[in-house]
Design a protein around this motif. Structure first.
Motif, PDB file in Angstrom:
ATOM      1  N   TYR A   1      -6.418   4.960   8.724  1.00 54.60           N
ATOM      2  CA  TYR A   1      -5.834   5.862   7.703  1.00 54.60           C
ATOM      3  C   TYR A   1      -4.790   5.283   7.050  1.00 54.60           C
TER       4      TYR A   1
ATOM      5  N   GLY B   1      -6.278   2.572   4.417  1.00 53.23           N
ATOM      6  CA  GLY B   1      -6.846   3.319   3.526  1.00 53.23           C
ATOM      7  C   GLY B   1      -6.085   3.904   2.383  1.00 53.23           C
ATOM      8  N   TRP B   2      -4.952   4.295   2.711  1.00 50.81           N
ATOM      9  CA  TRP B   2      -4.022   4.984   1.639  1.00 50.81           C
ATOM     10  C   TRP B   2      -3.449   3.666   1.084  1.00 50.81           C
TER      11      TRP B   2
ATOM     12  N   VAL C   1      -4.699   0.873   0.230  1.00 50.42           N
ATOM     13  CA  VAL C   1      -5.532   0.496  -0.972  1.00 50.42           C
ATOM     14  C   VAL C   1      -5.654   1.458  -1.947  1.00 50.42           C
ATOM     15  N   ARG C   2      -5.613   2.649  -1.681  1.00 47.38           N
ATOM     16  CA  ARG C   2      -5.710   3.652  -2.838  1.00 47.38           C
ATOM     17  C   ARG C   2      -4.426   3.612  -3.570  1.00 47.38           C
ATOM     18  N   LEU C   3      -3.149   3.423  -2.918  1.00 53.01           N
ATOM     19  CA  LEU C   3      -1.963   3.679  -3.708  1.00 53.01           C
ATOM     20  C   LEU C   3      -1.561   2.317  -4.368  1.00 53.01           C
ATOM     21  N   GLY C   4      -2.025   1.100  -3.704  1.00 45.29           N
ATOM     22  CA  GLY C   4      -1.882  -0.202  -4.315  1.00 45.29           C
ATOM     23  C   GLY C   4      -2.866  -0.550  -5.612  1.00 45.29           C
ATOM     24  N   ASP C   5      -4.090  -0.152  -5.305  1.00 44.85           N
ATOM     25  CA  ASP C   5      -5.253  -0.084  -6.369  1.00 44.85           C
ATOM     26  C   ASP C   5      -5.229   1.102  -7.112  1.00 44.85           C
ATOM     27  N   GLY C   6      -4.241   2.027  -7.135  1.00 42.32           N
ATOM     28  CA  GLY C   6      -4.176   3.045  -7.793  1.00 42.32           C
ATOM     29  C   GLY C   6      -3.817   3.200  -9.074  1.00 42.32           C
TER      30      GLY C   6
ATOM     31  N   SER D   1       1.920   4.275  -8.892  1.00 45.82           N
ATOM     32  CA  SER D   1       1.550   4.327  -7.001  1.00 45.82           C
ATOM     33  C   SER D   1       1.811   2.838  -6.676  1.00 45.82           C
ATOM     34  N   HIS D   2       1.021   2.098  -7.597  1.00 42.76           N
ATOM     35  CA  HIS D   2       1.134   0.740  -7.324  1.00 42.76           C
ATOM     36  C   HIS D   2       2.655  -0.036  -7.158  1.00 42.76           C
TER      37      HIS D   2
ATOM     38  N   ALA E   1      -7.092  -6.192  -1.193  1.00 44.16           N
ATOM     39  CA  ALA E   1      -7.640  -4.995  -1.783  1.00 44.16           C
ATOM     40  C   ALA E   1      -6.968  -4.026  -2.525  1.00 44.16           C
TER      41      ALA E   1
ATOM     42  N   THR F   1      -4.334  -4.952  -4.120  1.00 41.50           N
ATOM     43  CA  THR F   1      -3.801  -5.859  -5.239  1.00 41.50           C
ATOM     44  C   THR F   1      -2.236  -6.024  -5.039  1.00 41.50           C
TER      45      THR F   1
ATOM     46  N   ARG G   1       1.104  -4.524 -13.776  1.00 39.92           N
ATOM     47  CA  ARG G   1       0.041  -4.615 -12.710  1.00 39.92           C
ATOM     48  C   ARG G   1      -0.341  -6.405 -12.455  1.00 39.92           C
ATOM     49  N   PRO G   2      -0.484  -6.689 -11.328  1.00 40.85           N
ATOM     50  CA  PRO G   2      -0.841  -8.220 -11.390  1.00 40.85           C
ATOM     51  C   PRO G   2      -2.451  -8.112 -11.649  1.00 40.85           C
TER      52      PRO G   2
ATOM     53  N   VAL H   1      -5.305  -8.999 -10.447  1.00 34.72           N
ATOM     54  CA  VAL H   1      -6.221  -9.094  -9.251  1.00 34.72           C
ATOM     55  C   VAL H   1      -7.393  -8.351  -9.515  1.00 34.72           C
TER      56      VAL H   1
ATOM     57  N   ARG I   1      -9.840  -5.552  -8.784  1.00 31.31           N
ATOM     58  CA  ARG I   1      -9.961  -4.435  -7.858  1.00 31.31           C
ATOM     59  C   ARG I   1     -11.281  -4.365  -7.247  1.00 31.31           C
ATOM     60  N   VAL I   2     -10.810  -3.410  -6.151  1.00 33.15           N
ATOM     61  CA  VAL I   2     -11.939  -3.220  -5.193  1.00 33.15           C
ATOM     62  C   VAL I   2     -12.753  -2.030  -5.695  1.00 33.15           C
TER      63      VAL I   2
ATOM     64  N   LEU J   1     -14.980   1.280  -0.903  1.00 39.50           N
ATOM     65  CA  LEU J   1     -14.077   1.142   0.754  1.00 39.50           C
ATOM     66  C   LEU J   1     -15.246   1.540   1.638  1.00 39.50           C
TER      67      LEU J   1
ATOM     68  N   ILE K   1     -13.920   4.675  -4.345  1.00 39.87           N
ATOM     69  CA  ILE K   1     -12.739   5.303  -4.140  1.00 39.87           C
ATOM     70  C   ILE K   1     -12.244   5.818  -5.165  1.00 39.87           C
ATOM     71  N   ALA K   2     -11.310   6.922  -5.166  1.00 39.95           N
ATOM     72  CA  ALA K   2     -10.856   7.586  -6.218  1.00 39.95           C
ATOM     73  C   ALA K   2      -9.359   7.794  -6.093  1.00 39.95           C
ATOM     74  N   MET K   3      -8.326   7.676  -7.004  1.00 39.85           N
ATOM     75  CA  MET K   3      -7.119   7.844  -7.045  1.00 39.85           C
ATOM     76  C   MET K   3      -6.624   8.985  -7.865  1.00 39.85           C
TER      77      MET K   3
ATOM     78  N   GLU L   1     -12.166  11.376   6.938  1.00 38.08           N
ATOM     79  CA  GLU L   1     -10.993  11.243   7.450  1.00 38.08           C
ATOM     80  C   GLU L   1     -10.312  12.611   7.535  1.00 38.08           C
TER      81      GLU L   1
END
Lengths: 258, 114
Positions: free
Chosen positions: A146, A149-150, A152-157, A161-162, A215, A217, B2-3, B5, B7-8, B11, B17-19, B56
């Motif tokens: 959980y 997963g969050w 990664v979403r926030l960091g790579d969002g 959020s990052h 993942a 970032t 942003r760095p 890097v 991106r993935v 998942l 994945i979506a933000m 989840e």
């Protein structure tokens, strides 16, 4: 086979089990504050579920600590009738929730550490501790899924959020050091195979964390020299406030029952 | 900033994945299989940013009391439904065809889930 053969070992193990129990209880209390305040009702329940798992772990551990101590203290005695200076939780667990991103960073770091620790504790020479760990590992595996997963979403969002999780990671990272600063008690128990060596847990933690940060970032912050020692009851200013809330009902109505 | 890097893109097995903000999350329908041998049953719906999160959330919302051993989620928008105005033409013609009901043989007692 039970590893507790001498009074000294029993005392050390009691302290060690209380460290685990207090970390679970304090983190459960923190997470439960998200109920009704999460970014979505689904996340309210996600945090509540994790909180209840942690509470269950704390109960098993307190019960065991009470038996080891042999002074008749119950789960409630440990949770409600000790002061801040008696609590032995890892400092990170008591830190404020902040925004959802900060909660997720705190949760992810603690989950990955606890997942590695409890997985290794399933091999403990102390049967009871190994059994408690085996139950907890299944729960923590989901918690880590959980929270990572969050993360990664926030960091790579989005940029925002990052930025928020990156800032939280820098703020929280210094509190990781405590987990891997082995003290005499942990060393003594590790020599008897009761608990894993801190170095082995650290290696596992780093290996789990690296791909998630990649993942997400995010960059792993550098280590700092200063160490917090919640596990030796040296806490941040936040724990006493948390305990005041946690213990208020029991202090107002001692022995209250549902 | 942003760095830089890479991106993935995904998942694990659940796709991209979506933000997105919670108010923009899609609606998913949830199906739970209570135990092996039974069908997945529709139990409700939830909001999620993508399929991974939906699984989840389904676990967190609908299996808290040991309701199931397997989960399906599907985007509500991907379900094709019959139209209410078609109901008469679709379903009424079956009304007087009771001979289609298998009432002429007994179900063995031990077959619980037929």
């Amino acid at each position: 086979m039970n590893a507790v053969t001498t009074p000294a070992t029993a005392r050390e193990l009691t302290t060690y089990v209380l460290r685990l129990a207090d970390t679970s209880l304090v983190l459960a209390q923190r997470l439960s504050a998200w109920i009704g305040h999460g970014p979505a009702i689904e996340e309210d329940l996600g945090c509540a579920n994790i909180s209840l798992d942690l509470l269950g772990q704390a109960r098993l551990l307190y019960a065991y600590a009470g038996e080891l101590e042999g002074a008749g203290r119950t789960e409630d005695d440990f949770a409600y009738l000790r002061e801040e200076c008696d609590f032995l939780n890892a400092t990170m667990a008591e830190l404020p929730n902040g925004d959802f991103g900060q909660t997720i960073v705190r949760q992810c770091l603690l989950d990955l550490w606890r997942l590695e620790l409890f997985e290794q504790l399933t091999q403990s020479t102390d049967m009871r501790l190994a059994q408690i760990a085996a139950k907890a590992v299944k729960e923590i595996r989901y918690h880590g899924r959980y929270s990572s997963g969050w993360l990664v979403r926030l960091g790579d969002g989005t940029d925002e959020s990052h930025q928020r999780v990156a800032t939280a990671l820098v703020m929280l990272w210094p509190y990781v050091a405590e987990w891997f600063a082995e003290d005499a008690l942990e060393q003594a128990l590790a020599e008897r195979g009761v608990v894993p060596s801190v170095a082995a847990v650290q290696a596992g933690f780093e290996a789990r964390l690296a791909p998630i940060l990649r993942a997400a970032t995010l960059t792993r912050p550098s280590n700092v020299d200063y160490r917090w020692f919640g596990k030796r009851a040296q806490h941040s200013e936040h724990l006493s406030h948390l305990l005041a809330e946690l213990q208020s009902l029991h202090r107002a109505h001692p022995g209250a029952q549902w | 900033m942003r760095p830089s890097v890479p991106r993935v893109q995904s998942l694990k097995v659940y796709g991209a994945i979506a933000m997105t903000l919670p108010q923009d999350w899609a609606l998913y329908e949830v199906f739970v299989r209570a135990k092996r041998g039974l069908d997945h049953k529709h139990v409700g719906s939830l909001h999620a940013a993508d399929a991974a999160m939906a699984i989840e959330h389904a676990r967190d919302l609908y299996t808290r009391r040991q309701e199931g051993v397997s989960l399906w989620v599907v985007k509500s928008a991907d379900i094709v439904a019959s139209a209410p105005e078609d109901a008469a033409a679709f379903f009424d013609p079956a009304e007087d065809k009771i001979y289609r009901h298998p009432t002429f043989y007994d179900i063995p007692k031990d077959v619980e889930t037929l």
